[in-house]
Structures are given as structure tokens and as C-alpha cells.
Scaffold this motif. Structure first.
Motif, short mmCIF file in Angstrom:
data_model
loop_
_atom_site.label_atom_id
_atom_site.label_comp_id
_atom_site.label_asym_id
_atom_site.label_seq_id
_atom_site.Cartn_x
_atom_site.Cartn_y
_atom_site.Cartn_z
N UNK A 30 -3.52 52.78 -21.81
CA UNK A 30 -4.55 52.66 -20.79
C UNK A 30 -5.54 51.57 -21.19
N UNK A 31 -5.86 50.68 -20.28
CA UNK A 31 -6.80 49.61 -20.57
C UNK A 31 -7.90 49.61 -19.53
N UNK A 32 -8.79 50.59 -19.59
CA UNK A 32 -9.85 50.68 -18.57
C UNK A 32 -10.86 49.56 -18.71
N UNK A 195 -5.47 64.69 -7.76
CA UNK A 195 -6.07 63.35 -7.81
C UNK A 195 -7.34 63.36 -8.65
N UNK A 196 -8.18 64.36 -8.47
CA UNK A 196 -9.43 64.42 -9.21
C UNK A 196 -9.20 64.60 -10.71
N UNK A 201 -7.15 58.34 -15.44
CA UNK A 201 -6.00 57.79 -16.16
C UNK A 201 -5.18 56.88 -15.27
N UNK A 202 -4.83 57.37 -14.08
CA UNK A 202 -3.87 56.65 -13.25
C UNK A 202 -4.47 55.43 -12.56
N UNK A 203 -5.77 55.42 -12.30
CA UNK A 203 -6.36 54.27 -11.62
C UNK A 203 -6.70 53.14 -12.58
N UNK A 211 0.51 52.57 -8.06
CA UNK A 211 -0.80 52.68 -8.69
C UNK A 211 -1.78 53.43 -7.80
N UNK A 212 -2.40 54.46 -8.34
CA UNK A 212 -3.40 55.21 -7.58
C UNK A 212 -4.71 54.41 -7.58
N UNK A 213 -5.14 54.03 -6.41
CA UNK A 213 -6.41 53.32 -6.28
C UNK A 213 -7.56 54.33 -6.36
N UNK A 214 -8.78 53.85 -6.65
CA UNK A 214 -9.93 54.77 -6.71
C UNK A 214 -10.16 55.52 -5.40
N UNK A 215 -9.69 54.95 -4.28
CA UNK A 215 -9.86 55.61 -2.99
C UNK A 215 -8.54 56.20 -2.50
#
Length: 248
Positions: A30-32, A195-196, A201-203, A211-215
Motif C-alpha cells: 500500500x502506498x497511501x 466499503x467502510x 486499504x483498497x482506495x 480500484x475502489x474510488x473514495x466515492x
């Protein structure tokens, strides 16, 4: 009456002879970028409304609807019984593969059978959903005969050079008289919880097809659930990663 989901354990233990599935992405992959925000185009708010609300969905063109892609699911291998074990084909086992679908009963013909927005199913009133859902008042749990079912969510994510599946389940209470509309509302809330729990992790993963977007809660549609085990129903989802251009 809408029944609230009862959370189950996650990750799940392996229940087959297949190799254990991954429990999810590891922190090393993960590279946030905490200071980097999404660059939403000016048309973003309009796209969110059209793909997440009932009225918006009814205004989608056939071209725009094609942006919703079916989220692939991995077949879960059933445990192989020993030859000496007697197999009892119960009514529940025979009904594996049964599907319960959720769809609009109004709007353009090309919208029929394409599902309904998860955001709307989780937030609109039951009365409003009944106006739009095909056979929404039908008692779909009557022929099944279960009082509790597990709703399973699968979401693909990249792991090394392969696609893995993130698996999440929740128990929900049902009754024989539970109508289609209430079941859909419960399934939508299960996805909301999924999702919550996993969006951080996924966004923040590297870009990929699913890819799960923030929305993303506003980008997912529910087409139905399929019975894959005695009391397990897997959600059939569609997802729009990139909103179509309004000029297309």
C-alpha cells in the motif's frame, strides 16, 4: 420493517480443499498519499447523482449504462465429502444456484435487468423503492425457508502478478414474509459496511480495473444475489470506475 445485518467474522477460514484465499492486501503493498486529494472534474457531482440515485439512474442513456461493468466473482469450491460419507440431498442443497434479482420496473427498456444503485437501496425509503423496483413486494424468502442468511461480498484486487479476492460476509435476519425490497435494502447495507471497513486499504492501492474510488459507494449497483451454499448468498455487483463523458 428493515432488518439490520449482524456482523460475522472476517477474514473467513478456508472451508474447501482449494488453496486458502488471501486475507487481503498486505501493508507493504500500500502506498497511501495522505496529502493528495482526488482531482474531481466539474461534472463529477452530476455523474454521482445520475449513477447513485433513483431519478438519476432513470435518466441514464444506454451508452452511459455500459460504463457499469460486472464485478467478477470467484467460484468457491465446495468441500468434497469422503466416499464413505452418506450425502443427504436436502431441499436446501438442491436449491443451490437460486437467484434473487433486483431491477427497475420503470424507465427505459434497456434499464430492465441491469440492477439498481446500492446507494439508493441503502438510503431511500422503502415506500420510494417500491415505486421503482420490479416485484418489490414479492415475498422472495418464502420458498427458501431460512431465518438467517449470510450475504457474501467479493471484490477483486491486485496481489503481486495475480488477481486475488477480498471476501466479506455478514449475517442478516430474514422472515418468510420478507419482501424483495427489504432484502435489497439489507444487502446494500452489507456492501456499505464492507466499503467502510476496507476503503482505506483498497482506495490507496495502485490503479487497476476494480480500484475502489473514495466515492465508490455511489458507483456500485446491485443486480441480485445468488445462493452458493446452504445459507450463503453472494452479491452480484456492477461498478463504474470512470464516469462516461456526457458528450460521448
Amino acid at each position: 420493517m428493515v432488518f439490520s445485518p449482524i456482523k460475522s467474522r472476517w477474514p473467513l477460514p478456508s472451508r474447501s480443499n482449494a488453496p486458502p484465499r488471501s486475507s487481503g492486501p498486505t501493508p507493504a503493498r500500500i502506498s497511501p498519499e495522505p496529502d493528495e486529494s482526488d482531482d474531481f472534474p466539474p461534472t463529477w457531482a452530476n455523474s454521482v447523482t445520475r449513477f447513485s440515485t433513483l431519478s438519476g439512474a432513470l435518466s441514464l442513456t444506454s451508452h452511459e449504462l455500459k460504463a457499469l461493468k460486472t464485478v467478477p466473482r470467484e467460484a468457491i469450491a465446495a468441500e468434497e465429502p469422503s466416499q464413505s460419507r452418506r450425502i443427504t440431498r436436502t431441499r436446501s442443497m438442491i436449491m443451490l444456484g437460486q437467484r434473487i434479482e433486483f431491477s427497475f420496473k420503470v424507465g427505459p427498456r434497456y434499464l430492465k435487468g441491469k440492477g439498481m444503485p446500492v446507494y439508493a437501496l441503502a438510503n431511500a425509503s422503502e415506500a420510494e423503492l417500491l415505486k421503482h423496483m420490479a416485484f418489490g413486494s414479492e415475498k422472495v424468502m418464502e420458498p427458501i425457508g431460512l431465518r438467517r442468511v449470510r450475504i457474501r461480498i467479493q471484490w477483486p484486487y491486485p496481489r503481486e502478478d495475480e488477481v486475488s479476492r477480498l471476501l466479506y460476509e455478514e449475517w442478516i435476519k430474514v422472515e418468510l414474509h420478507t419482501p424483495r425490497v427489504q432484502l435489497a435494502m439489507s444487502v446494500a447495507r452489507v456492501f456499505q459496511t464492507f466499503f467502510e471497513k476496507h476503503r482505506i486499504v483498497l482506495t490507496t492501492m495502485s490503479d487497476y480495473t476494480w480500484l475502489l474510488r473514495p466515492d465508490s459507494f455511489h458507483r456500485v449497483w446491485l443486480t441480485g444475489i445468488e445462493r452458493t451454499e446452504n445459507n450463503v448468498f453472494e452479491a452480484e455487483l456492477r461498478y463504474v470506475k470512470d464516469y462516461p463523458s456526457p458528450q460521448a
